[in-house]
Design a protein around this motif. Structure first.
Motif, PDB file in Angstrom:
ATOM      1  N   THR A   1       6.257  -4.570   6.733  1.00  0.00           N
ATOM      2  CA  THR A   1       7.290  -3.667   7.112  1.00  0.00           C
ATOM      3  C   THR A   1       6.986  -2.429   6.237  1.00  0.00           C
ATOM      4  O   THR A   1       6.094  -2.344   5.450  1.00  0.00           O
ATOM      5  N   VAL A   2       7.471  -1.365   6.646  1.00  0.00           N
ATOM      6  CA  VAL A   2       7.627  -0.255   5.980  1.00  0.00           C
ATOM      7  C   VAL A   2       8.837   0.167   5.265  1.00  0.00           C
ATOM      8  O   VAL A   2      10.041   0.261   5.871  1.00  0.00           O
TER       9      VAL A   2
ATOM     10  N   HIS B   1       3.915   0.322   2.550  1.00  0.00           N
ATOM     11  CA  HIS B   1       3.639  -0.653   3.768  1.00  0.00           C
ATOM     12  C   HIS B   1       3.617  -1.732   2.856  1.00  0.00           C
ATOM     13  O   HIS B   1       2.720  -1.917   1.874  1.00  0.00           O
ATOM     14  N   VAL B   2       4.381  -2.861   3.139  1.00  0.00           N
ATOM     15  CA  VAL B   2       4.532  -4.033   2.427  1.00  0.00           C
ATOM     16  C   VAL B   2       3.956  -5.206   3.356  1.00  0.00           C
ATOM     17  O   VAL B   2       4.475  -5.406   4.526  1.00  0.00           O
ATOM     18  N   ASP B   3       3.026  -5.979   2.956  1.00  0.00           N
ATOM     19  CA  ASP B   3       2.737  -7.304   3.461  1.00  0.00           C
ATOM     20  C   ASP B   3       3.207  -8.409   2.871  1.00  0.00           C
ATOM     21  O   ASP B   3       3.141  -8.466   1.384  1.00  0.00           O
ATOM     22  N   TYR B   4       3.939  -9.456   3.392  1.00  0.00           N
ATOM     23  CA  TYR B   4       4.431 -10.512   2.729  1.00  0.00           C
ATOM     24  C   TYR B   4       4.419 -11.644   3.427  1.00  0.00           C
ATOM     25  O   TYR B   4       4.297 -11.941   4.611  1.00  0.00           O
ATOM     26  N   GLN B   5       4.926 -12.751   2.962  1.00  0.00           N
ATOM     27  CA  GLN B   5       5.420 -13.971   3.785  1.00  0.00           C
ATOM     28  C   GLN B   5       7.046 -14.219   3.674  1.00  0.00           C
ATOM     29  O   GLN B   5       7.657 -13.814   2.744  1.00  0.00           O
ATOM     30  N   ASP B   6       7.400 -14.673   4.760  1.00  0.00           N
ATOM     31  CA  ASP B   6       9.055 -14.838   4.865  1.00  0.00           C
ATOM     32  C   ASP B   6       9.141 -16.089   4.255  1.00  0.00           C
ATOM     33  O   ASP B   6       8.172 -16.857   3.808  1.00  0.00           O
TER      34      ASP B   6
ATOM     35  N   PHE C   1      12.019  -2.337  -3.908  1.00  0.00           N
ATOM     36  CA  PHE C   1      11.154  -3.230  -3.559  1.00  0.00           C
ATOM     37  C   PHE C   1      10.018  -2.917  -4.779  1.00  0.00           C
ATOM     38  O   PHE C   1       9.768  -3.892  -5.626  1.00  0.00           O
ATOM     39  N   GLN C   2       9.750  -1.807  -5.050  1.00  0.00           N
ATOM     40  CA  GLN C   2       8.647  -1.516  -6.280  1.00  0.00           C
ATOM     41  C   GLN C   2       9.174  -2.105  -7.695  1.00  0.00           C
ATOM     42  O   GLN C   2       8.556  -2.543  -8.614  1.00  0.00           O
TER      43      GLN C   2
ATOM     44  N   GLN D   1       0.884  -1.181  -0.097  1.00  0.00           N
ATOM     45  CA  GLN D   1       0.013   0.065  -0.116  1.00  0.00           C
ATOM     46  C   GLN D   1       0.833   1.286   0.032  1.00  0.00           C
ATOM     47  O   GLN D   1       1.980   1.228   0.554  1.00  0.00           O
ATOM     48  N   ILE D   2       0.584   2.206  -0.661  1.00  0.00           N
ATOM     49  CA  ILE D   2       1.282   3.348  -0.930  1.00  0.00           C
ATOM     50  C   ILE D   2       0.828   4.187   0.531  1.00  0.00           C
ATOM     51  O   ILE D   2      -0.177   4.420   1.033  1.00  0.00           O
TER      52      ILE D   2
END
Length: 176
Positions: free
Chosen positions: A132-133, A119-124, A142-143, A89-90
């Motif tokens: 994380t931000v 703001h990044v949502d992910y799986q490790d 990242f982008q 999300q931006i």
């Protein structure tokens, strides 16, 4: 099946234009092998990030590894982060133009607009949910890598063809 040392695929390879599929088996031998090879190839090539499609694997896996390099001397140091099945999300709508290159598009640099803060949502790498931000250069990396999971390359984001330069010209500009 992946070869022992897969080459980084180059612009024009079909896999770079596919939408990558999510990882659903975090214990899969191919997934585990790919994680090792991704990081090795990124460091060997002097990259600050890499995406699985760049090694011919159409999976939603990226590594973000900001650090100072010849191309990015002012990049902040951060430990490599394996990001699987990401969404973002931006957080700051401002678009900042800065120089980018790509291991899959050698010899060229371009000014690319990217969001400053996300703001990044992910799986490790074990499938655990994380968030994380990221700001500034790590957000840019990242982008850039996230675009690879969407079948895009950084040149697709360039606003004006005059913002694309040969790497030799890029080095003259950053030296000035």
């Amino acid at each position: 099946m992946m070869s022992e040392k897969p080459e980084i695929v180059q612009l024009g390879a079909e896999v770079l234009r596919l939408k990558a599929r999510p990882v659903d088996d975090f214990q899969c031998a191919k997934f585990r092998a790919l994680l090792e090879v991704l990081q090795d190839r990124m460091f060997e090539s002097g990259g600050v990030g890499i995406a699985a499609p760049q090694l011919g694997a159409s999976w939603q896996i990226i590594i973000v590894a900001s650090r100072p390099t010849e191309r990015y001397p002012d990049a902040p140091e951060m430990a490599p982060v394996v990001v699987v099945n990401p969404q973002f999300q931006i957080m700051d709508n401002r678009l900042i133009k800065d120089w980018e290159g790509c291991l899959s598009v050698p010899g060229i640099r371009a000014l690319v607009p990217r969001y400053r803060s996300i703001h990044v949502d992910y799986q490790d790498l074990n499938g655990q949910p994380r968030q994380t931000v990221l700001e500034d250069f790590p957000a840019r990396v990242f982008q850039h890598e996230y675009d690879h999971l969407q079948g895009l390359v950084y040149l697709d984001r360039v606003e004006n063809n005059r913002d694309i330069v040969a790497e030799s010209e890029f080095f003259k500009r950053i030296a000035a």
